[in-house]
Scaffold this active site. Structure first.
Site, short mmCIF file in Angstrom:
data_model
loop_
_atom_site.label_atom_id
_atom_site.label_comp_id
_atom_site.label_asym_id
_atom_site.label_seq_id
_atom_site.Cartn_x
_atom_site.Cartn_y
_atom_site.Cartn_z
CG LEU A 204 -2.01 -1.15 1.12
CD1 LEU A 204 -2.50 -1.09 2.69
CD2 LEU A 204 -2.88 -0.93 0.10
CD GLN A 206 8.12 0.15 -0.91
OE1 GLN A 206 8.19 0.74 -1.95
NE2 GLN A 206 8.79 -1.08 -0.61
CB VAL A 212 1.79 0.06 4.90
CG1 VAL A 212 0.55 -0.49 5.26
CG2 VAL A 212 2.50 1.06 5.81
CG ASP A 323 4.97 12.20 10.82
OD1 ASP A 323 5.27 13.42 10.26
OD2 ASP A 323 5.32 11.01 10.18
#
Length: 530
Positions: A204, A206, A212, A323
């Protein structure tokens, strides 16, 4: 007077036949007939088993006794030889030669009582057992090899499990039986099966710290599996604490953590799968079939603020995300916001800040105060949220490449337009078209306050969410704070043991203070805004 033959006569006669033996052909011999007189008589005759003219060199020919049944008693078992014949039986038979009183001879072959078959059977059985023995040996060697590899793999998994803090996690989960099922310890086999052995087609996304994957569990749930690249062993205990903290968070606008896998070289986290991608993708690659309307943008902003308000103020121990960015805001099937990627998050005791040795975050979203002081506070998350709010208003990326007159920073350009009363120059066309002037200005003012250089001057997330809720409720919307926290599962401080800082793996990007210089966020003419 009676004649008596002399010995010389016999010798002479015999010798005469001997001397004339050479006159007989091959396979012939001389026969002497001179017995009672001085006259010696001899005759060449073919040897037994031969017939023909004995006086010719090759006049005597072999008689084929096997061709004439009257010349042999062998019947079908006759074998002709030079000057004779043999009665021969085939393999597996024995000969039976009968001679009767009247001189009749009968030869026959009798079948042996399975001696030959037994020998053959013994050979076959011996070969079969040899083959089976070799096959059994190969099977045993294969089984032993597999068993050795299985034990090695089991020991390696146990080593990884301990190194990744599995014992600590088990201890913490067992101390709270009520929440024992909230975090599942997945096996490596389960996750390999869920991701089709980490097939590249399942990726999905990187990032700097891992990959992921999209996967499907055996119960049919679609999940997102984060596979880290590396984890510092010194952060194992904080990582486990973070897993425990996130496992207790159950509000609609934070991605749900289902569990983790600790028996691999690096730990992996299993989250719920969110189908509609990230807010960044929807903002910067807009699809006309699913446009981000003004109302939808305002709702998304309020939902993000509600999630941060929960993390900062309602969780048992305050959690700083560290984040916040549009790429870490996921959108579900109803385009509800889901805050994700807690890879560099920290849980902090109330009224304390987090001091770090290296600045982590994403360029364009970093709090300048945090960059200079290395002290991350809840107001650092507020600053990052302010950047996301500006993205929602403008539809632009945080870094404005190729626009030197804007300083390269979206926040600097945004604050400059507000100072010069030309906010509409930077707003997204759909926002201008669909939003009310008072609503847009109110949201812009919230973003401006979130972006103050002095962190203490920024609002708290509780104040932000209340103001955004007020803007939405003026149009008949339901309060986001109540919606977001309807299904909250609250933990207590007793649920946490060990250090109060926790970190989980992440795919978000990060950089260090020594690698990148802080960009000029504002020119001097806009300093009065702070």
């Amino acid at each position: 007077m009676e004649y008596v033959p002399a010995v010389l006569d016999w010798d002479y006669g015999h010798g005469y036949c001997y001397m004339n033996e050479r006159s007989c052909g091959a396979n012939a011999h001389c026969k002497n007939y001179g017995r009672f007189s001085m006259d010696v008589h001899y005759k060449c005759i073919c040897s037994e088993g031969y017939e023909g003219n004995p006086y010719l060199p090759s006049g005597c020919r072999d008689i084929d006794e096997c061709s004439d049944p009257s010349l042999n008693p062998c019947g079908e078992f006759c074998l002709n030889t030079p000057g004779g014949y043999n009665c021969s039986c085939p393999n597996g038979h024995r000969s039976a030669d009968y001679l009767f009183a009247n001189g009749t001879r009968i030869f026959t072959c009798l079948k042996l009582p399975n001696n030959g078959n037994s020998r053959t059977k013994v050979t076959i059985i011996a070969s079969t057992f040899s083959s089976l023995g070799a096959l059994l040996l190969l099977i045993c060697m294969w089984w032993l090899s597999r068993e050795v590899n299985r034990r090695k793999e089991a020991k390696l998994k146990e080593k990884f499990f301990k190194r990744n803090g599995g014992l600590l996690l088990q201890q913490q989960l067992s101390s709270d039986q009520g929440n024992l099922e909230t975090t599942k310890l997945f096996t490596s086999k389960e996750l390999e099966k869920a991701t089709d052995n980490y097939n590249a087609n399942r990726i999905l996304g990187q990032g700097g710290q891992g990959t992921v994957y999209k996967g499907m569990l055996t119960d049919g749930r679609i999940v997102a599996i984060k596979k880290s690249k590396a984890l510092d062993e010194g952060n194992l205990e904080p990582f486990i604490n973070e897993v425990v903290i996130l496992s207790k968070i159950n509000i609609r606008n934070i991605v749900k953590l289902f569990g983790c896998c600790l028996e691999t070289e690096v730990p992996m986290l299993v989250y719920e799968f969110i189908p509609n991608g990230t807010l960044s993708q929807c903002l910067h690659d807009q699809n006309e079939e699913f446009p981000l309307t003004w109302d939808l943008r305002l709702r998304i902003a309020t939902e993000i603020a509600g999630a941060l308000y929960y993390l900062h103020s309602l969780a048992s121990i305050a959690i700083y995300h560290r984040d916040i960015k549009s790429a870490n805001i996921l959108l579900d099937e109803k385009f509800r916001a889901k805050v994700s990627d807690f890879g560099i998050s920290r849980s902090i005791s109330v009224d304390k800040t987090h001091l770090t040795t290296a600045v982590q975050g994403t360029f364009g979203y970093l709090d300048p105060e945090y960059f200079h002081s290395n002290q991350f506070t809840e107001k650092s998350d507020v600053y990052s949220f302010g950047v996301v709010l500006v993205e929602l208003l403008t539809g632009k990326k945080p870094i404005l490449l190729g626009k030197s007159n804007e300083g390269g920073s979206l926040t600097a350009y945004f604050l400059l337009t507000m100072k010069e009363n030309r906010l509409y120059d930077i707003l997204d066309a759909r926002v201008v078209k669909e939003g009310g002037e008072k609503e847009i200005l109110a949201v812009a003012n919230i973003a401006k306050r979130c972006l103050y250089l002095n962190g203490s001057s920024r609002p708290t997330m509780k104040e932000v969410v209340m103001e955004l809720d007020g803007i939405r409720m003026s149009n008949g919307a339901t309060a986001t704070v109540k919606q977001s926290c309807d299904n909250v599962e609250y933990g207590t401080k007793d649920d946490l043991i060990g250090p109060q800082e926790a970190a989980s793996t992440s795919t978000g990007s990060s950089y260090h203070a020594m690698d990148i210089e802080l960009p000029l966020l504002l020119d001097k003419s806009s300093s009065s805004l702070w």
